[in-house]
Design a protein around this motif. Structure first.
Motif, PDB file in Angstrom:
ATOM      1  N   VAL A   1       0.861  -1.188   0.000  1.00  0.00           N
ATOM      2  CA  VAL A   1       0.000   0.000   0.000  1.00  0.00           C
ATOM      3  C   VAL A   1       0.895   1.235   0.000  1.00  0.00           C
ATOM      4  O   VAL A   1       1.766   1.389   0.847  1.00  0.00           O
ATOM      5  N   THR A   2       0.679   2.128  -0.948  1.00  0.00           N
ATOM      6  CA  THR A   2       1.512   3.326  -1.048  1.00  0.00           C
ATOM      7  C   THR A   2       1.044   4.396  -0.072  1.00  0.00           C
ATOM      8  O   THR A   2      -0.081   4.368   0.435  1.00  0.00           O
ATOM      9  N   GLY A   3       1.913   5.347   0.190  1.00  0.00           N
ATOM     10  CA  GLY A   3       1.546   6.456   1.059  1.00  0.00           C
ATOM     11  C   GLY A   3       0.375   7.248   0.505  1.00  0.00           C
ATOM     12  O   GLY A   3      -0.481   7.723   1.260  1.00  0.00           O
ATOM     13  N   GLU A   4       0.309   7.400  -0.800  1.00  0.00           N
ATOM     14  CA  GLU A   4      -0.791   8.120  -1.431  1.00  0.00           C
ATOM     15  C   GLU A   4      -2.101   7.357  -1.266  1.00  0.00           C
ATOM     16  O   GLU A   4      -3.152   7.961  -1.003  1.00  0.00           O
ATOM     17  N   GLU A   5      -2.055   6.037  -1.402  1.00  0.00           N
ATOM     18  CA  GLU A   5      -3.264   5.233  -1.215  1.00  0.00           C
ATOM     19  C   GLU A   5      -3.751   5.315   0.230  1.00  0.00           C
ATOM     20  O   GLU A   5      -4.960   5.383   0.484  1.00  0.00           O
ATOM     21  N   GLU A   6      -2.830   5.316   1.171  1.00  0.00           N
ATOM     22  CA  GLU A   6      -3.204   5.464   2.576  1.00  0.00           C
ATOM     23  C   GLU A   6      -3.833   6.836   2.820  1.00  0.00           C
ATOM     24  O   GLU A   6      -4.856   6.954   3.500  1.00  0.00           O
ATOM     25  N   ARG A   7      -3.240   7.884   2.263  1.00  0.00           N
ATOM     26  CA  ARG A   7      -3.757   9.238   2.459  1.00  0.00           C
ATOM     27  C   ARG A   7      -5.174   9.373   1.905  1.00  0.00           C
ATOM     28  O   ARG A   7      -6.063   9.914   2.567  1.00  0.00           O
ATOM     29  N   ILE A   8      -5.389   8.884   0.693  1.00  0.00           N
ATOM     30  CA  ILE A   8      -6.718   8.973   0.080  1.00  0.00           C
ATOM     31  C   ILE A   8      -7.738   8.205   0.913  1.00  0.00           C
ATOM     32  O   ILE A   8      -8.862   8.671   1.145  1.00  0.00           O
ATOM     33  N   PHE A   9      -7.360   7.016   1.366  1.00  0.00           N
ATOM     34  CA  PHE A   9      -8.251   6.209   2.195  1.00  0.00           C
ATOM     35  C   PHE A   9      -8.662   6.966   3.458  1.00  0.00           C
ATOM     36  O   PHE A   9      -9.855   7.049   3.785  1.00  0.00           O
ATOM     37  N   LEU A  10      -7.687   7.558   4.158  1.00  0.00           N
ATOM     38  CA  LEU A  10      -7.979   8.257   5.402  1.00  0.00           C
ATOM     39  C   LEU A  10      -8.853   9.489   5.170  1.00  0.00           C
ATOM     40  O   LEU A  10      -9.772   9.769   5.947  1.00  0.00           O
ATOM     41  N   GLU A  11      -8.587  10.217   4.111  1.00  0.00           N
ATOM     42  CA  GLU A  11      -9.372  11.417   3.839  1.00  0.00           C
ATOM     43  C   GLU A  11     -10.786  11.059   3.381  1.00  0.00           C
ATOM     44  O   GLU A  11     -11.760  11.718   3.772  1.00  0.00           O
ATOM     45  N   ALA A  12     -10.906  10.021   2.581  1.00  0.00           N
ATOM     46  CA  ALA A  12     -12.229   9.612   2.108  1.00  0.00           C
ATOM     47  C   ALA A  12     -13.096   9.094   3.246  1.00  0.00           C
ATOM     48  O   ALA A  12     -14.316   9.262   3.237  1.00  0.00           O
ATOM     49  N   MET A  13     -12.471   8.465   4.244  1.00  0.00           N
ATOM     50  CA  MET A  13     -13.225   7.846   5.328  1.00  0.00           C
ATOM     51  C   MET A  13     -13.207   8.672   6.610  1.00  0.00           C
ATOM     52  O   MET A  13     -13.622   8.190   7.672  1.00  0.00           O
ATOM     53  N   ALA A  14     -12.771   9.913   6.545  1.00  0.00           N
ATOM     54  CA  ALA A  14     -12.634  10.741   7.743  1.00  0.00           C
ATOM     55  C   ALA A  14     -13.956  10.903   8.483  1.00  0.00           C
ATOM     56  O   ALA A  14     -13.978  11.097   9.711  1.00  0.00           O
ATOM     57  N   GLY A  15     -15.079  10.827   7.776  1.00  0.00           N
ATOM     58  CA  GLY A  15     -16.378  10.986   8.410  1.00  0.00           C
ATOM     59  C   GLY A  15     -16.744   9.862   9.361  1.00  0.00           C
ATOM     60  O   GLY A  15     -17.732   9.964  10.090  1.00  0.00           O
ATOM     61  N   ALA A  16     -15.940   8.782   9.378  1.00  0.00           N
ATOM     62  CA  ALA A  16     -16.233   7.651  10.268  1.00  0.00           C
ATOM     63  C   ALA A  16     -15.783   7.914  11.701  1.00  0.00           C
ATOM     64  O   ALA A  16     -16.305   7.299  12.635  1.00  0.00           O
ATOM     65  N   GLY A  17     -14.813   8.812  11.874  1.00  0.00           N
ATOM     66  CA  GLY A  17     -14.321   9.088  13.217  1.00  0.00           C
ATOM     67  C   GLY A  17     -12.815   9.229  13.259  1.00  0.00           C
ATOM     68  O   GLY A  17     -12.194   9.766  12.342  1.00  0.00           O
TER      69      GLY A  17
END
Length: 274
Positions: free
Chosen positions: A146-162
């Motif tokens: 998993v690349t750093g960019e993929e991790e960043r996108i995942f975290l930003e996309a799912m930020a509404g979860a908590g």
């Protein structure tokens, strides 16, 4: 609901939208356009209702696996082998890059890759029930590819979860025993606090409200202040006051030891389930 210009490129697919999968899909919709979210599951009517609520697409599991950049596998651990067996041909045929996101307790990244039939990028998450109100504690760990960019996108996309916390995979089960099982322990404490209030004469609804808001505020104070819980406890306990007598009663009943044993018992059971 969201600024549809944000994440218009990333596509999220949720296979399995039970309580947790559905809550995560709702959280994603806060940041991701509905056109970029796909839902799949065993109950078409349930999928249709949620898809209409979120303004996103309903699909089959195979369709989601072919299309999404992040494929969320929201099924129980015992159902994962069957699901990934069904998806394996579609995943193998994909020419583009994608990330599998698993929330199955006890299944390692390596095991998910084995079941999926390839060394695909995998993010393993362990969410908890407060995700449903956007106040979840989500543990996660990333596979090596998993690349750093993929991790960043995942975290930003799912930020509404908590709130998200990254852990080494070897600590995921220990973390889950605290934050994943913890809501049940907290609910027991909440119920007991309310029962105590009722015993002292409070109406039931008001006793629950007082206890719940107290727990919410105390948790926020602990996170924002960064102070040790013991220091926060001491700040409430005036010399010779009422609070320290309540603390004495809890200690006499073995409160802290019982809570520790509950966490350890949950952790040990998770290890057994592997």
């Amino acid at each position: 609901m969201t600024n549809d210009a944000t994440y218009s490129g990333v596509k999220l697919g949720f296979i399995g939208v039970g309580n947790m999968g559905g809550a995560l899909a709702r959280a994603a919709r806060k940041s991701v356009p509905g056109a970029c979210i796909g839902l799949a599951g065993r109950t078409p009517e349930k999928i249709k209702i949620l898809a209409e609520e979120l303004g996103c697409r309903a699909s089959g599991g195979v369709g989601v696996a072919k299309w999404a950049d992040y494929v969320f596998l929201g099924v129980k651990p015992q159902m994962m082998p069957q699901l990934l067996t069904e998806l394996k041909p579609e995943l193998a045929e994909r020419p583009d890059r994608f990330v599998l996101v698993t929330m199955a307790a006890g299944l390692s990244i390596a095991r998910v890759q084995e079941l999926a039939g390839g060394t695909y990028p995998v993010i393993r998450i362990m969410p908890n029930t407060p995700v449903a109100v956007g106040r979840g504690m989500i543990l996660y760990t990333c596979g090596e590819s998993v690349t750093g960019e993929e991790e960043r996108i995942f975290l930003e996309a799912m930020a509404g979860a908590g709130r998200f916390s990254r852990l080494p995979e070897r600590l995921m089960d220990a973390g889950s025993a605290v934050s994943g099982c913890g809501p049940a322990f907290a609910d027991l404490f909440l119920e007991a606090m309310a029962d105590g209030g009722v015993a002292c004469g409070l109406p039931r609804a008001q006793a629950v409200e007082l206890a719940a808001q107290m727990m919410l505020g105390s948790a926020k104070l602990a996170l924002r202040s960064g102070q040790h819980p013991g220091a926060l406890k001491d700040a409430v306990c005036s010399p010779g006051g009422a609070t320290i007598q309540g603390v004495r009663a809890l200690e006499a009943a073995g409160f802290r030891g019982a809570v520790m044993e509950a966490v350890i018992a949950s952790y040990e059971k998770t290890l057994e389930l592997k």
